[in-house]
Design an enzyme around this catalytic site. Structure first.
Site, mmCIF file in Angstrom:
data_model
loop_
_atom_site.group_PDB
_atom_site.id
_atom_site.type_symbol
_atom_site.label_atom_id
_atom_site.label_comp_id
_atom_site.label_asym_id
_atom_site.label_seq_id
_atom_site.Cartn_x
_atom_site.Cartn_y
_atom_site.Cartn_z
ATOM 1 N N ASP A 99 0.806 -1.219 0.000
ATOM 2 C CA ASP A 99 0.000 0.000 0.000
ATOM 3 C C ASP A 99 0.844 1.277 0.000
ATOM 4 O O ASP A 99 2.064 1.232 0.198
ATOM 5 C CB ASP A 99 -0.961 0.009 1.204
ATOM 6 C CG ASP A 99 -0.323 -0.536 2.482
ATOM 7 O OD1 ASP A 99 0.915 -0.550 2.557
ATOM 8 O OD2 ASP A 99 -1.053 -0.940 3.396
ATOM 9 N N ASN A 131 -7.289 -2.835 14.544
ATOM 10 C CA ASN A 131 -8.688 -3.101 14.201
ATOM 11 C C ASN A 131 -8.839 -4.307 13.272
ATOM 12 O O ASN A 131 -9.896 -4.523 12.693
ATOM 13 C CB ASN A 131 -9.319 -1.857 13.556
ATOM 14 C CG ASN A 131 -8.622 -1.462 12.255
ATOM 15 O OD1 ASN A 131 -7.722 -2.157 11.791
ATOM 16 N ND2 ASN A 131 -9.042 -0.355 11.668
ATOM 17 N N HIS A 153 -7.167 -4.808 10.423
ATOM 18 C CA HIS A 153 -6.950 -4.589 8.983
ATOM 19 C C HIS A 153 -5.686 -5.286 8.506
ATOM 20 O O HIS A 153 -4.750 -5.522 9.275
ATOM 21 C CB HIS A 153 -6.963 -3.095 8.624
ATOM 22 C CG HIS A 153 -5.743 -2.310 9.003
ATOM 23 N ND1 HIS A 153 -5.777 -0.961 9.278
ATOM 24 C CD2 HIS A 153 -4.435 -2.658 9.150
ATOM 25 C CE1 HIS A 153 -4.558 -0.523 9.546
ATOM 26 N NE2 HIS A 153 -3.729 -1.538 9.483
ATOM 27 N N GLU A 212 -9.816 -2.006 5.649
ATOM 28 C CA GLU A 212 -10.387 -1.683 6.951
ATOM 29 C C GLU A 212 -11.665 -2.485 7.226
ATOM 30 O O GLU A 212 -12.256 -3.042 6.290
ATOM 31 C CB GLU A 212 -10.727 -0.185 6.984
ATOM 32 C CG GLU A 212 -9.543 0.744 6.726
ATOM 33 C CD GLU A 212 -8.639 0.903 7.935
ATOM 34 O OE1 GLU A 212 -8.501 -0.030 8.747
ATOM 35 O OE2 GLU A 212 -8.046 1.987 8.072
HETATM 36 C C1 F6R Z 1 1.585 -1.561 6.114
HETATM 37 C C2 F6R Z 1 0.232 -2.123 6.212
HETATM 38 C C3 F6R Z 1 -0.524 -2.146 7.483
HETATM 39 C C4 F6R Z 1 0.354 -2.465 8.695
HETATM 40 C C5 F6R Z 1 -0.489 -2.456 9.981
HETATM 41 C C6 F6R Z 1 0.373 -2.667 11.211
HETATM 42 O O1 F6R Z 1 2.094 -1.649 4.818
HETATM 43 O O2 F6R Z 1 -0.289 -2.531 5.212
HETATM 44 O O3 F6R Z 1 -1.559 -3.097 7.384
HETATM 45 O O4 F6R Z 1 0.942 -3.711 8.529
HETATM 46 O O5 F6R Z 1 -1.146 -1.232 10.104
HETATM 47 O O6 F6R Z 1 1.244 -1.588 11.352
HETATM 48 P P1 F6R Z 1 2.422 -1.613 12.437
HETATM 49 O O7 F6R Z 1 3.369 -2.681 12.008
HETATM 50 O O8 F6R Z 1 3.039 -0.247 12.352
HETATM 51 O O9 F6R Z 1 1.782 -1.903 13.747
#
Ligand code: F6R
Length: 248
Positions: free
Chosen positions: A67, A136, A138, A143
Site C-alpha cells: 500500500d 482493528n 486490517h 479496513e
Molecule cells: C503496512 C500495512 C498495514 C500495517 C499495519 C500494522 O504496509 O499494510 O496493514 O501492517 O497497520 O502496522 P504496524 O506494524 O506499524 O503496527
C-alpha cells in the site's frame, strides 16, 4: 493456519527473515509481497545483514508493496516509498525495475490500481506475502467493513488507523485520509502468507482473527480460508489465545 509463538520480537523477526531467505534461495526470482509499519523493520534489518554477511542475493527478486498513502510525495518521509528505500531497498541489490509500490500521486488512480494488478499477474503472482495487522484487524489498508472481493483499490482510512499511524507524523491532522491498497483478493491470491504481530496492542486483533468467524468486521479473519498462512507472533500478542489450540 499455522501459529508460531516466538519468545520475542527479535526471534519472530529472525524466523521471518529466514523463511524469506529460504524462499529466495530455492527460487532466486521470487516475487515478494512486502509491508511497511513498525512490525517488519527488524525483518528488513536481518535480511540486510544476511545480504551483507551471508551473501543473500536479491538480484532476481521482484517486490510488490501492499500500500501507499494517496497524494503523498515519495520523498515525504512518511510515505511508504521513503520507508522502503530507507529501511530496505537502499541496502540490498534488488534492481530498481523490479520494485513495485503503488503510486499515490498517479493522475489516474483507477488506472494505477489496474496496472498494479496487471504487473502482479505479469510476474505470475506473489510467492510469499508479508503482512502486519492493524489493531482493528486490517491487513494492507483493508479496513473493517471490507469488501472481500476487491483487488487493488483506493480506501478511506478509518479513525482507528489514523490514530494508530499518527505516531509517525508531527500532528494527527497530517495523516492522509486515503490510500491505495492491495485488496483482499490480491492478498488471498499470494501462494504463501506470513502475518506478523508483536506487542500487547495486537492481542485483540490476533484473538479475533483466529477465533471469530470470517467477518468483514475483522478483515484478517479471511486468512482462515487461505491454504498456506503462518501467523508469527510474540508472547504478548498471543496472550489471549488458547495455548492448547495453537497448531504449529
Ligand atoms: C503496512 C500495512 C498495514 C500495517 C499495519 C500494522 O504496509 O499494510 O496493514 O501492517 O497497520 O502496522 P504496524 O506494524 O506499524 O503496527
Amino acid at each position: 493456519m499455522k501459529i508460531v509463538v516466538a519468545d520475542d520480537y527479535k526471534e519472530l523477526s529472525i524466523l521471518t527473515a529466514k523463511t524469506l531467505a529460504s524462499q529466495i534461495f530455492l527460487k532466486p526470482d521470487s516475487v515478494l509481497g512486502l509491508a511497511t509499519g513498525s512490525t517488519p523493520t527488524l525483518v528488513y534489518r536481518e535480511l540486510i545483514r544476511m545480504h551483507e554477511q551471508d551473501k543473500l542475493d536479491f538480484a532476481h527478486v521482484v517486490t510488490f508493496n501492499l500500500d501507499e498513502y494517496l497524494g503523498i510525495d515519495p520523498k515525504n518521509e512518511n510515505s511508504y516509498h521513503y520507508y522502503m528505500q530507507h529501511n530496505f531497498f537502499n541496502e540490498v541489490n534488488i534492481p530498481k525495475d523490479n520494485i513495485y509500490i503503488p503510486d499515490g500521486q498517479a493522475e489516474d488512480i483507477d488506472k494505477e490500481c489496474k496496472d498494479y494488478e496487471m504487473s502482479i499477474c505479469k510476474h505470475r503472482g506473489i510467492d510469499i506475502q508479508i503482512l502486519g495487522i492493524g489493531q482493528n484487524g486490517h491487513i494492507g489498508f483493508n479496513e473493517p467493513d471490507v469488501e472481500f472481493e476487491a483487488a487493488t483499490h483506493t480506501v478511506k482510512l478509518n479513525e482507528n488507523t489514523i490514530k494508530a499511524n499518527a505516531r509517525f507524523f508531527k500532528d494527527q491532522n497530517e495523516v492522509p485520509k486515503f490510500a491505495i491498497s492491495m485488496g483482499i483478493k490480491t492478498i488471498m491470491n499470494a501462494k504463501k502468507i506470513l502475518l506478523l504481530a508483536n506487542g500487547e496492542t495486537k492481542v485483540d486483533a490476533i484473538y479475533h482473527m483466529i477465533n471469530d468467524g470470517i467477518t468483514s468486521q475483522v478483515p484478517a479473519s479471511i486468512l482462515q480460508l487461505h491454504p498456506d498462512v503462518t501467523v508469527l507472533i510474540d508472547e504478548a500478542a498471543a496472550e489471549r489465545l488458547d495455548k492448547h489450540k495453537i497448531i504449529v
